[in-house]
Design a protein around this motif. Structure first.
Motif, mmCIF file in Angstrom:
data_model
loop_
_atom_site.group_PDB
_atom_site.id
_atom_site.type_symbol
_atom_site.label_atom_id
_atom_site.label_comp_id
_atom_site.label_asym_id
_atom_site.label_seq_id
_atom_site.Cartn_x
_atom_site.Cartn_y
_atom_site.Cartn_z
ATOM 1 N N ALA A 98 -8.015 17.483 31.300
ATOM 2 C CA ALA A 98 -6.679 17.100 31.774
ATOM 3 C C ALA A 98 -5.667 16.981 30.636
ATOM 4 N N CYS A 99 -6.147 16.796 29.412
ATOM 5 C CA CYS A 99 -5.228 16.615 28.278
ATOM 6 C C CYS A 99 -4.354 17.844 28.033
ATOM 7 N N HIS A 100 -4.759 19.005 28.501
ATOM 8 C CA HIS A 100 -3.976 20.223 28.306
ATOM 9 C C HIS A 100 -2.781 20.306 29.242
ATOM 10 N N LYS A 101 -2.879 19.659 30.398
ATOM 11 C CA LYS A 101 -1.798 19.733 31.380
ATOM 12 C C LYS A 101 -0.919 18.485 31.388
ATOM 13 N N ASP A 102 -1.516 17.352 31.084
ATOM 14 C CA ASP A 102 -0.804 16.076 31.182
ATOM 15 C C ASP A 102 -0.724 15.413 29.806
ATOM 16 N N PRO A 103 0.485 15.315 29.222
ATOM 17 C CA PRO A 103 0.621 14.675 27.908
ATOM 18 C C PRO A 103 0.116 13.225 27.891
ATOM 19 N N GLU A 104 0.179 12.555 29.017
ATOM 20 C CA GLU A 104 -0.305 11.170 29.086
ATOM 21 C C GLU A 104 -1.830 11.091 29.032
ATOM 22 N N ALA A 105 -2.495 12.188 29.318
ATOM 23 C CA ALA A 105 -3.959 12.211 29.319
ATOM 24 C C ALA A 105 -4.543 12.673 27.984
ATOM 25 N N ARG A 106 -3.673 12.895 26.993
ATOM 26 C CA ARG A 106 -4.176 13.337 25.687
ATOM 27 C C ARG A 106 -5.067 12.263 25.072
ATOM 28 N N HIS A 107 -5.934 12.690 24.185
ATOM 29 C CA HIS A 107 -6.908 11.802 23.553
ATOM 30 C C HIS A 107 -6.275 11.075 22.367
ATOM 31 N N GLY A 108 -6.670 9.842 22.170
ATOM 32 C CA GLY A 108 -6.165 9.079 21.036
ATOM 33 C C GLY A 108 -5.502 7.799 21.489
ATOM 34 N N PRO A 109 -4.724 7.170 20.693
ATOM 35 C CA PRO A 109 -4.141 7.737 19.478
ATOM 36 C C PRO A 109 -5.139 7.769 18.315
ATOM 37 N N TYR A 110 -4.939 8.772 17.459
ATOM 38 C CA TYR A 110 -5.674 8.890 16.215
ATOM 39 C C TYR A 110 -4.696 8.532 15.096
ATOM 40 N N TRP A 111 -5.172 7.805 14.107
ATOM 41 C CA TRP A 111 -4.319 7.298 13.024
ATOM 42 C C TRP A 111 -4.599 8.079 11.752
ATOM 43 N N TYR A 112 -3.516 8.470 11.066
ATOM 44 C CA TYR A 112 -3.628 9.246 9.843
ATOM 45 C C TYR A 112 -2.792 8.589 8.738
ATOM 46 N N TRP A 113 -3.414 8.417 7.579
ATOM 47 C CA TRP A 113 -2.711 7.897 6.394
ATOM 48 C C TRP A 113 -2.506 9.052 5.432
ATOM 49 N N THR A 114 -1.302 9.159 4.847
ATOM 50 C CA THR A 114 -0.970 10.211 3.892
ATOM 51 C C THR A 114 -0.255 9.586 2.705
ATOM 52 N N SER A 115 -0.588 10.081 1.501
ATOM 53 C CA SER A 115 0.065 9.614 0.281
ATOM 54 C C SER A 115 -0.003 10.725 -0.762
ATOM 55 N N TRP A 145 0.848 -1.179 0.000
ATOM 56 C CA TRP A 145 0.000 0.000 0.000
ATOM 57 C C TRP A 145 0.893 1.241 0.000
ATOM 58 N N PRO A 146 0.514 2.286 -0.728
ATOM 59 C CA PRO A 146 1.343 3.500 -0.770
ATOM 60 C C PRO A 146 1.172 4.352 0.482
ATOM 61 N N GLY A 147 2.088 5.280 0.650
ATOM 62 C CA GLY A 147 1.951 6.289 1.689
ATOM 63 C C GLY A 147 2.573 5.921 3.018
ATOM 64 N N THR A 148 2.186 6.694 4.013
ATOM 65 C CA THR A 148 2.669 6.491 5.379
ATOM 66 C C THR A 148 1.487 6.588 6.341
ATOM 67 N N VAL A 149 1.651 5.982 7.499
ATOM 68 C CA VAL A 149 0.652 6.066 8.556
ATOM 69 C C VAL A 149 1.357 6.573 9.804
ATOM 70 N N ARG A 150 0.718 7.493 10.481
ATOM 71 C CA ARG A 150 1.265 7.965 11.759
ATOM 72 C C ARG A 150 0.134 8.004 12.772
ATOM 73 N N SER A 151 0.501 7.904 14.019
ATOM 74 C CA SER A 151 -0.496 8.033 15.084
ATOM 75 C C SER A 151 -0.155 9.274 15.893
ATOM 76 N N GLN A 152 -1.189 9.866 16.439
ATOM 77 C CA GLN A 152 -0.980 11.092 17.198
ATOM 78 C C GLN A 152 -2.006 11.168 18.317
ATOM 79 N N LYS A 153 -1.552 11.621 19.483
ATOM 80 C CA LYS A 153 -2.451 11.897 20.601
ATOM 81 C C LYS A 153 -2.668 13.406 20.624
ATOM 82 N N LEU A 154 -3.920 13.813 20.816
ATOM 83 C CA LEU A 154 -4.276 15.227 20.689
ATOM 84 C C LEU A 154 -4.906 15.790 21.953
ATOM 85 N N THR A 155 -4.831 17.126 22.043
ATOM 86 C CA THR A 155 -5.570 17.832 23.079
ATOM 87 C C THR A 155 -6.911 18.255 22.484
#
Length: 137
Positions: free
Chosen positions: A51-68, A34-44
């Motif tokens: 709590a996600c704004h103060k604690d990086p461990e409390a961020r929401h996700g991970p959310y997965w993104y595919w790019t090509s 499959w082409p492209g790349t996939v990355r995961s990211q935790k977001l505020t």
């Protein structure tokens, strides 16, 4: 009239054939691609009190993104975790195909130099989307 090959040259040709067959065999074992790349990211989130704004461990996700790239333009899509679990190995397979093809081009350039030594010294034109034989990638 039969051409007599120098033993080291004929051995080098045999080694190129063997290396190329091994690489071709490796391609045959690779699964779906499959082409492209996939990355995961935790977001505020947008809630200032969360709590996600103060604690990086409390961020929401991970959310997965595919790019090509498609027709020279970047395309992307958010993936569900199940989709990412399928596509990520396919992207790794494609990367392995790309690396194997690069090695096959290198072996082909070596073989060209062995079979046509005077021709190999000429600069080969760059084909669209490809480097010429023996040129860096």
């Amino acid at each position: 009239m039969k051409t007599i090959q120098h033993p080291s040259r004929s051995e080098a040709i045999r080694k190129c054939h063997a290396a190329y067959r091994e690489l071709a065999g490796k391609l045959a074992t690779i699964g779906f691609i499959w082409p492209g790349t996939v990355r995961s990211q935790k977001l505020t989130c947008g809630k200032a009190y969360c709590a996600c704004h103060k604690d990086p461990e409390a961020r929401h996700g991970p959310y997965w993104y595919w790019t090509s790239k498609k027709a020279g333009k970047t395309v992307s899509r958010m993936l569900r975790e199940e989709e990412a679990a399928v596509i990520v190995p396919w992207i790794k397979n494609r990367q392995e195909v790309d690396a194997t093809l690069k090695q096959m081009r290198r072996v082909s350039a070596q073989m060209l130099d062995l079979l046509l030594p005077s021709e190999a010294q000429r600069k080969w034109p760059e084909l669209p989307g490809r480097k010429g034989p023996g040129e860096g990638e």
